[in-house]
Design a protein around this motif. Structure first.
Motif, mmCIF file in Angstrom:
data_model
loop_
_atom_site.group_PDB
_atom_site.id
_atom_site.type_symbol
_atom_site.label_atom_id
_atom_site.label_comp_id
_atom_site.label_asym_id
_atom_site.label_seq_id
_atom_site.Cartn_x
_atom_site.Cartn_y
_atom_site.Cartn_z
ATOM 1 N N ARG A 146 -0.929 -4.943 2.396
ATOM 2 C CA ARG A 146 0.375 -5.705 2.786
ATOM 3 C C ARG A 146 0.798 -6.577 1.557
ATOM 4 O O ARG A 146 2.031 -6.308 1.246
ATOM 5 N N VAL A 147 -0.354 -7.068 0.825
ATOM 6 C CA VAL A 147 0.155 -7.924 -0.215
ATOM 7 C C VAL A 147 0.701 -6.926 -1.316
ATOM 8 O O VAL A 147 1.809 -7.127 -2.091
ATOM 9 N N LEU A 148 -0.169 -5.840 -1.492
ATOM 10 C CA LEU A 148 0.326 -4.791 -2.645
ATOM 11 C C LEU A 148 1.597 -4.364 -2.413
ATOM 12 O O LEU A 148 2.690 -4.226 -3.174
ATOM 13 N N GLY A 201 6.032 -7.305 -4.804
ATOM 14 C CA GLY A 201 4.480 -7.359 -4.827
ATOM 15 C C GLY A 201 4.205 -6.291 -6.100
ATOM 16 O O GLY A 201 5.034 -5.858 -6.870
ATOM 17 N N PRO A 202 2.992 -6.271 -6.103
ATOM 18 C CA PRO A 202 2.322 -5.519 -7.554
ATOM 19 C C PRO A 202 2.906 -4.086 -7.444
ATOM 20 O O PRO A 202 3.280 -3.652 -8.603
ATOM 21 N N PRO A 262 11.608 -5.534 -7.660
ATOM 22 C CA PRO A 262 11.731 -5.543 -6.148
ATOM 23 C C PRO A 262 12.585 -4.803 -5.457
ATOM 24 O O PRO A 262 13.565 -4.223 -5.968
ATOM 25 N N ASP A 319 5.899 -2.969 -6.331
ATOM 26 C CA ASP A 319 7.411 -3.067 -6.670
ATOM 27 C C ASP A 319 7.343 -3.355 -8.056
ATOM 28 O O ASP A 319 8.174 -2.382 -9.099
ATOM 29 N N SER A 320 6.646 -4.299 -8.671
ATOM 30 C CA SER A 320 6.541 -4.515 -10.210
ATOM 31 C C SER A 320 6.113 -3.357 -10.974
ATOM 32 O O SER A 320 6.725 -3.064 -12.044
ATOM 33 N N GLY A 367 4.191 -5.426 -0.503
ATOM 34 C CA GLY A 367 5.423 -6.615 -0.320
ATOM 35 C C GLY A 367 6.481 -6.584 -1.159
ATOM 36 O O GLY A 367 6.548 -6.181 -2.362
ATOM 37 N N ASN A 368 7.500 -6.862 -0.550
ATOM 38 C CA ASN A 368 8.712 -7.159 -1.506
ATOM 39 C C ASN A 368 8.497 -7.867 -2.640
ATOM 40 O O ASN A 368 8.070 -9.084 -2.399
#
Lengths: 349, 290
Positions: free
Chosen positions: B137-139, B144-145, B153, B147-148, B141-142
């Protein structure tokens, strides 16, 4: 000493300076060998003597640490197995379990994009050659060991390779079947005119089938020659002992028996129990009846234990009474083989 | 006969094989019948019950109302198809990733590295499922890793159906690798050598020899990945956004709606699909070679 017998025909397999090490272990330690076109050539030796590694180097499954492999005059040392004009019959047969017998035999042709009709025909011929007509639709798992062995042979032969490599192909068969297959293999080889390189640890097999035999020990070839020359004129105590069995004499015993200095070998069947007064006296220690022959173990007064093999062609002697009796043993001068005295000629048993 | 030995429990067990068998099998049979089949039976039976709309109490009378609803309403068909699609996609991704990995583990890696690679594949199974799902979920996330990594984003898949498939494929991958690895481990090297010896290059050997022989282990692995994906309801809640699968419909009916019979009726869908799937696998003959 290596006896190189030159054939007046082109050389199919030429190995020179071949070495292979696995980590700290040297499996093949400098082999030079030339195998002639259409020859049935056996590599004989105990397990771990390097004979299978040499076969795998010829097939291309292993790359040599040093030296070269040439097939038909062309250097193939660095070529992959699929680029070499050789085929292998594996010890475990290595049949593809998900393919039918027909598909197994056709595999090599299909890879080489042989047209379907020709493929069918050649596979049928190959299966007929190994007497497996009508088995094409079966799966390998539905066949006996002997039948699988023949499928493996057909699968290799159908490609008409320059050289066929056989890695102890009869090892898993029972004795009767093995002897039958020996005769068949020899016939197939003569028929097809293909060079066979045959790895075995069974001396009978090597002697029965081969044009020439190479005896391996410790990653080296210790003798090359016809079955007859290897058997009758072993080049070392190791060969004398490994190919057939042998009585080896050295030191004081040899001096007493032969009035000569050195190490000598006499085959058990070349020694006879005789009445001649000049023959060597001894005591029978053991009598072993083995069907066609009887083996006598005799302790010579000269200090060696000797095995004598006698054909049971006449009514056998009263065997049981012979143990412990005094006998005399005789042999012909030409059957006494001098062996080079080296590290492995020390045992006189 | 020695009386002392005769009285010994262990020895008398050997003299009475029936007792021995009974002692051995009682516990597992009880477990199978009561806990396993019993629960499944209750599920099947309660699927035909209904809930009283006023009291919320369960009406224990045979009724086809739940199934009529499921078959009649568009939303349930859509969710069923979506769930099967997710399970199928997860299975395909797992196969595609697992085959080369297992091949490397079984045939290419050095003998010393092989047990360590198996341990490495098993290690994720030691961590909690929830923790792994939240990590994703963290990975995902908008901003998040992921996305980058993809350039800013909103560039990544975000939460939704794609995220669900990715995370489920990650979670069940070991269940696909292990049977394929076992299958390749059993495959003798001489078969690969024989293929090369007969003139085949590596690609041809892979297509004609290795992959066909991997059908049974892949079928075994797919049973795991397919059924685990079909029943999942947590991952889809954590990274699925508004996506609905059978699993979270069942969960919603048990929790918020308190309609246990309808949840049971919904739960029979994956059971039915799995039975059909198993029959199909069996028909293909893949199970016979397991």
């Amino acid at each position: 000493m290596i006896t190189e017998i030159r054939y007046n025909r082109p050389m199919t397999v030429e190995l020179s300076g071949l070495r292979k090490t696995f980590g700290a272990v040297t499996a093949v330690d400098g082999i030079d060998l030339r195998i002639g076109d259409g020859e049935f050539f056996s590599m004989l030796g105990p397990s771990g003597s390097g004979k299978t590694t040499v076969l795998r180097l010829i097939a291309g499954f292993e790359l040599p640490t040093a030296g070269t492999v040439a097939l038909d005059g062309r250097d193939v040392t660095r070529l992959a197995p699929f680029e070499r004009d050789v085929n292998t019959v594996f010890q475990d047969y290595a049949l593809f379990p998900h393919l039918s017998v027909q598909e197994n035999v056709e595999y090599g042709l299909k890879v080489r994009k042989v047209a379907k009709r020709e493929r069918r025909e050649r596979a049928r011929e190959a299966l007929a050659k190994v007497r497996l007509e009508g088995f094409g639709a079966r799966k390998p798992s539905a066949m006996s060991g002997g039948q699988r062995q023949r499928v493996a042979l057909a699968r290799a032969l159908v490609n008409r390779p320059k050289v066929l490599l056989l890695d102890e192909p009869l090892g898993a068969l029972d004795r009767k079947l093995r002897e039958q297959m020996q005769v068949e293999l020899k016939a197939i080889q003569r028929d097809a005119g293909i060079t066979f390189v045959f790895v075995t640890h069974d001396q009978d097999e090597a002697l029965t089938m081969s044009d020439r035999v190479a005896v391996f020990d410790g990653g080296r070839i210790v003798q090359v020659g016809t079955p007859e020359s290897v058997y009758e004129r072993p080049a070392s105590a190791f060969v004398a002992d490994f190919v057939g069995s042998s009585n080896v004499f050295s030191g004081e015993t040899a001096r007493t028996l032969f009035r000569k200095e050195g190490t000598f070998s006499v085959r058990p069947e070349k020694i006879a129990i005789t009445d001649e007064p000049a023959a060597a006296p001894g005591t029978v220690a053991e009598v072993i009846y083995a069907g066609p022959v009887t083996r006598y173990v005799v302790d010579l007064d000269a200090g060696a234990r000797v095995v004598v093999v006698e054909q049971n062609s006449r009514t056998p002697r009263a065997l049981a009474g012979l143990r412990g009796q005094r006998v005399r043993l005789g042999w012909h001068e030409e059957h006494v083989i001098p062996l080079p005295s080296g590290k492995d000629s020390a045992h006189a048993s | 006969m020695d009386a002392g030995v005769d009285g010994d429990q262990g020895v008398s067990m050997h003299r009475h094989p029936r007792w021995q068998l009974a002692a051995l099998l009682t516990a597992p049979v009880l477990w199978l019948v009561v806990a396993y089949l019993g629960a499944l039976g209750v599920l099947m039976v309660s699927a035909f019950w209904t809930v009283n709309g006023f009291t919320g109490g369960i009406v224990r009378e045979f009724s086809l109302a739940n199934f009529r609803t499921i078959l009649g309403e568009e939303v349930y068909r859509t969710v069923t198809l979506r769930s099967v699609g997710v399970a199928a996609a997860v299975t395909v991704i797992c196969v595609v990733v697992a085959v080369p990995m297992a091949f490397y583990m079984a045939k290419v890696a050095s003998a010393r590295a092989r047990p360590w690679l198996v341990i490495a594949v098993l290690t994720p199974l030691w961590a909690s499922y929830l923790v792994k799902a939240y990590a994703w979920r963290v990975l995902l996330g908008n901003g998040g890793p992921i996305d980058s990594l993809l350039g800013g984003p909103g560039r990544g898949p975000g939460y939704g159906l794609t995220a669900t498939v990715i995370v489920l494929a990650y979670l069940w991958l070991p269940y696909m690798i292990l049977p394929i690895h076992a299958g390749l481990d059993r495959l003798p090297d001489s078969l690969l050598e024989a293929s090369a010896d007969l003139g085949a290059r590596a690609g041809h050997t892979l297509r004609r020899i290795v992959l066909p022989l991997l059908v049974p282990p892949v079928a075994a692995g797919s049973i795991f990945t397919f059924s685990l994906s079909l029943g999942d309801y947590i991952t889809v809640q954590i990274v699925g956004g508004k996506t609905q699968l059978i699993g979270n419909l069942v969960y919603a009916n048990i929790g918020a709606a308190g309609n246990l019979p309808f949840a049971a009726a919904l739960a029979t869908i994956p059971v039915l699909i799995m039975v059909i799937y198993l029959i199909a696998v069996r028909r293909s003959g893949a199970l016979e070679e397991l």
